[in-house]
Design an enzyme around this catalytic site. Structure first.
Site, PDB file in Angstrom:
ATOM      1  N   LYS A   1       7.800  11.203  -0.202  1.00  0.00           N
ATOM      2  CA  LYS A   1       7.613  10.924   0.753  1.00  0.00           C
ATOM      3  C   LYS A   1       8.332   9.850   1.611  1.00  0.00           C
ATOM      4  CE  LYS A   1       6.262   6.059   0.341  1.00  0.00           C
ATOM      5  NZ  LYS A   1       5.717   4.902   1.079  1.00  0.00           N
TER       6      LYS A   1
ATOM      7  N   LEU B   1       1.129  -0.935  -0.389  1.00  0.00           N
ATOM      8  CA  LEU B   1      -0.068   0.249  -0.481  1.00  0.00           C
ATOM      9  C   LEU B   1       1.062   1.158   0.075  1.00  0.00           C
ATOM     10  CD1 LEU B   1      -2.334  -1.455   2.587  1.00  0.00           C
ATOM     11  CD2 LEU B   1      -2.532  -0.712   0.035  1.00  0.00           C
TER      12      LEU B   1
ATOM     13  N   LYS C   1      15.695   0.339   4.499  1.00  0.00           N
ATOM     14  CA  LYS C   1      14.917   0.722   3.736  1.00  0.00           C
ATOM     15  C   LYS C   1      14.702   2.500   3.074  1.00  0.00           C
ATOM     16  CE  LYS C   1      12.270   1.569  -0.174  1.00  0.00           C
ATOM     17  NZ  LYS C   1      12.540   1.279  -1.603  1.00  0.00           N
TER      18      LYS C   1
HETATM   19  P1  NAD Z   1       0.035   2.572  -5.500  1.00  0.00           P
HETATM   20  O1  NAD Z   1      -0.269   4.080  -5.655  1.00  0.00           O
HETATM   21  O2  NAD Z   1       0.938   2.583  -7.409  1.00  0.00           O
HETATM   22  O3  NAD Z   1      -0.933   1.619  -5.783  1.00  0.00           O
HETATM   23  C1  NAD Z   1      -1.524   0.575  -4.116  1.00  0.00           C
HETATM   24  C2  NAD Z   1      -2.285   0.321  -4.439  1.00  0.00           C
HETATM   25  O4  NAD Z   1      -3.085   0.460  -3.350  1.00  0.00           O
HETATM   26  C3  NAD Z   1      -3.892   0.871  -5.337  1.00  0.00           C
HETATM   27  O5  NAD Z   1      -4.167   0.246  -6.530  1.00  0.00           O
HETATM   28  C4  NAD Z   1      -4.691   1.883  -4.634  1.00  0.00           C
HETATM   29  O6  NAD Z   1      -5.848   1.517  -4.767  1.00  0.00           O
HETATM   30  C5  NAD Z   1      -4.742   0.641  -2.595  1.00  0.00           C
HETATM   31  N1  NAD Z   1      -5.230   1.006  -2.346  1.00  0.00           N
HETATM   32  C6  NAD Z   1      -4.950   1.836  -1.421  1.00  0.00           C
HETATM   33  N2  NAD Z   1      -5.556   1.912  -0.520  1.00  0.00           N
HETATM   34  C7  NAD Z   1      -6.291   0.831   0.405  1.00  0.00           C
HETATM   35  C8  NAD Z   1      -7.120   0.419   0.970  1.00  0.00           C
HETATM   36  N3  NAD Z   1      -7.234   0.350   2.434  1.00  0.00           N
HETATM   37  N4  NAD Z   1      -7.325  -1.121   0.690  1.00  0.00           N
HETATM   38  C9  NAD Z   1      -7.116  -1.766  -0.297  1.00  0.00           C
HETATM   39  N5  NAD Z   1      -6.283  -1.167  -1.650  1.00  0.00           N
HETATM   40  C10 NAD Z   1      -5.688  -0.217  -1.167  1.00  0.00           C
HETATM   41  O7  NAD Z   1       1.667   2.280  -5.043  1.00  0.00           O
HETATM   42  P2  NAD Z   1       3.388   1.431  -5.943  1.00  0.00           P
HETATM   43  O8  NAD Z   1       3.852   1.830  -6.379  1.00  0.00           O
HETATM   44  O9  NAD Z   1       2.192  -0.214  -5.555  1.00  0.00           O
HETATM   45  O10 NAD Z   1       3.546   1.096  -4.288  1.00  0.00           O
HETATM   46  C11 NAD Z   1       3.235   0.516  -2.978  1.00  0.00           C
HETATM   47  C12 NAD Z   1       4.640   1.013  -2.104  1.00  0.00           C
HETATM   48  O11 NAD Z   1       5.542  -0.011  -2.306  1.00  0.00           O
HETATM   49  C13 NAD Z   1       4.979   2.016  -1.323  1.00  0.00           C
HETATM   50  O12 NAD Z   1       4.407   2.200   0.090  1.00  0.00           O
HETATM   51  C14 NAD Z   1       5.982   2.210  -2.579  1.00  0.00           C
HETATM   52  O13 NAD Z   1       6.626   3.550  -1.669  1.00  0.00           O
HETATM   53  C15 NAD Z   1       6.726   1.197  -2.304  1.00  0.00           C
HETATM   54  N6  NAD Z   1       7.857   1.228  -3.377  1.00  0.00           N
HETATM   55  C16 NAD Z   1       7.495   1.813  -4.791  1.00  0.00           C
HETATM   56  C17 NAD Z   1       8.144   1.526  -6.240  1.00  0.00           C
HETATM   57  C18 NAD Z   1       7.896   1.693  -7.506  1.00  0.00           C
HETATM   58  O14 NAD Z   1       8.630   2.162  -8.026  1.00  0.00           O
HETATM   59  N7  NAD Z   1       6.433   2.361  -7.849  1.00  0.00           N
HETATM   60  C19 NAD Z   1       9.635   1.298  -5.851  1.00  0.00           C
HETATM   61  C20 NAD Z   1      10.065   0.691  -4.277  1.00  0.00           C
HETATM   62  C21 NAD Z   1       8.582   0.339  -3.535  1.00  0.00           C
END
Ligand code: NAD
Length: 313
Positions: free
Chosen positions: A246, A66, A172
Site C-alpha cells: 500500500k 485508519l 513517511k
Molecule cells: P489495522 O487494520 O490493524 O487497524 C485499523 C482499524 O481501523 C481497524 O480496527 C478497523 O476496524 C478500523 N476502521 C476502519 N475503518 C474505520 C472507520 N470508518 N471508522 C472507525 N474505525 C475504522 O491497521 P494498523 O496496522 O493499526 O494501521 C493503521 C495505519 O498505521 C495504517 O495507515 C498503516 O499503514 C499505519 N502504520 C502501521 C504500522 C504497523 O506496523 N501496523 C506501522 C506504521 C504505520
C-alpha cells in the site's frame, strides 16, 4: 495538561497508542467499526463512542489511525463522521499513512469548519506503539504542533515537524521507499551469497561494517541470524507485506502527480504485490524473500514441507 481526546481506529497501532494516552492521564472517547476493539479500550478505562462523530463531539483533539485514504475520507468526511462532531478550534490529528493529496483535501474541509488539522504518520511498528517510542512525522502549523506536543509525546519519543500540511505523509513515504526497496535488496544479497556457499553470519558481519549496511539488514530472513528478524517467528509481523505494498503504491501515485518516475519503487511495489498473491500479505515484509526460493528449495533454512504438499501456502 490532560486533554479530552476522541480516537477513531483501534487496530494494531491505534489500540496501544490509545492505551498510552490513557496512561498519560488524558481522557479518551474512542470509536472503531469493530465493537470488540472498542471494548478492549473500555477494559482499561477509555469511554466508547457510538460513531466517529460521537468521538469528536466535545473533544479538544481527535486522532484518527485508519488503514488507508478511503477509510480516512469515510471516517472524517462521511455521514456520521468526525467533521459533523468536530468543535471549532479543535484539532484533528490523522496518524494513518495515506496519500498527501487526500490529507490536503481533508484539511480544507476541517479548516472550513473552523478547526485545525495536522498529519502525523508514524514509524516504529506495533512494538513502538506499545512502548510509546514511535517516530512521529508531523505536517501542518508548527504552533498547533507545539500545543499538542504533550499528546504526541504519550505515543512517541521522536516528534519531527516536517513542514506544511501533507509533508508528514511525504516524509513517511520517502522512508517507505528506502525500507521497502532495501528489504528486497537484502533478500537478493543473501539469496546470492547463500546459493554460492557464503556463510550467512559472514555476510552479516561484513555487510554490517560496509557500504551495504542498513536497518533492513537486521531483518535478513535466515533463522537465528539476528534476534529480531521476523523469520524466527514464522514471519509474524513486524510490518506486513500488504502495508508495504500500500505505502509504495502511495509513493508512486504521489510522485506521478509531480511527473516523477520512481523506477526501483515500482519494481519493489510489484514484488510486494506478488508476495501478497502468494499468500504472504499478512506476513512480515521480510517474507518477500520467499519469492526467491526455487521449487522445493530451502534457501532460508526453513524445515521442508511435508511430501505431496506444495512448498508455498
Ligand atoms: P489495522 O487494520 O490493524 O487497524 C485499523 C482499524 O481501523 C481497524 O480496527 C478497523 O476496524 C478500523 N476502521 C476502519 N475503518 C474505520 C472507520 N470508518 N471508522 C472507525 N474505525 C475504522 O491497521 P494498523 O496496522 O493499526 O494501521 C493503521 C495505519 O498505521 C495504517 O495507515 C498503516 O499503514 C499505519 N502504520 C502501521 C504500522 C504497523 O506496523 N501496523 C506501522 C506504521 C504505520
Amino acid at each position: 495538561m490532560a486533554k479530552r481526546i476522541g480516537f477513531v481506529g483501534l487496530g494494531t497501532m491505534g489500540l496501544p497508542m490509545a492505551r498510552n494516552l490513557l496512561r498519560a492521564g488524558h481522557r479518551l472517547r474512542a470509536f472503531d467499526l469493530d465493537p470488540a476493539r472498542a471494548r478492549m479500550l473500555a477494559d482499561v478505562g477509555g469511554a466508547t463512542a457510538s460513531s466517529a462523530c460521537d468521538a469528536a463531539r466535545g473533544a479538544e483533539v481527535v486522532i484518527t489511525m485508519l488503514p488507508a485514504s478511503r477509510h480516512v475520507e469515510e471516517a472524517v468526511l462521511g455521514s456520521g463522521g468526525v467533521l459533523e462532531g468536530l468543535e471549532p478550534g479543535a484539532t484533528l490529528v490523522d496518524m494513518s499513512t495515506i496519500d498527501p493529496a487526500t490529507t490536503r483535501r481533508v484539511e480544507a474541509a476541517v479548516r472550513e469548519r473552523g478547526a485545525r488539522m495536522l498529519d502525523a504518520p508514524v514509524s516504529g511498528g506495533a512494538i513502538g506503539a506499545e512502548r510509546g517510542t514511535l517516530t512521529i512525522m508531523v505536517g501542518g502549523d508548527a504552533e498547533v504542533l507545539d500545543q499538542l506536543r504533550d499528546v504526541l509525546a504519550a505515543m512517541g519519543t521522536n516528534i519531527v515537524h516536517c513542514g506544511p500540511i501533507g509533508l508528514g505523509e511525504t516524509v513517511k513515504l520517502a522512508n517507505q521507499i528506502l525500507g521497502g526497496t532495501a528489504m528486497v535488496a537484502v533478500a537478493e544479497a543473501f539469496a546470492m551469497g547463500i546459493r554460492m556457499g557464503a556463510d550467512p553470519r559472514v555476510l552479516l558481519n561484513v555487510i554490517s561494517q560496509s557500504t551495504g549496511n542498513c536497518w533492513m539488514l537486521r531483518q535478513a530472513p535466515v533463522p537465528g541470524l539476528t534476534e529480531e528478524a521476523a523469520v524466527n517467528r514464522d514471519f509474524a509481523p513486524g510490518f506486513m507485506v500488504d502495508l508495504m505494498h500500500k505505502d509504495l503504491g502511495l509513493a508512486l501515485q504521489a510522485a506521478d502527480e509531480h511527473g516523477l518516475p520512481l523506477t526501483l519503487t515500482a519494481v519493489a511495489h510489484q514484488l510486494y504485490g506478488l508476495a501478497s498473491r502468494h499468500g504472504y500479505g499478512r506476513l512480515d515484509v521480510s517474507a518477500v524473500a520467499r519469492l526467491l526460493e526455487g521449487p522445493g528449495e530451502l534457501l532460508w533454512g526453513r524445515p521442508p514441507a511435508p511430501p505431496g504438499r506444495p512448498v508455498r501456502p
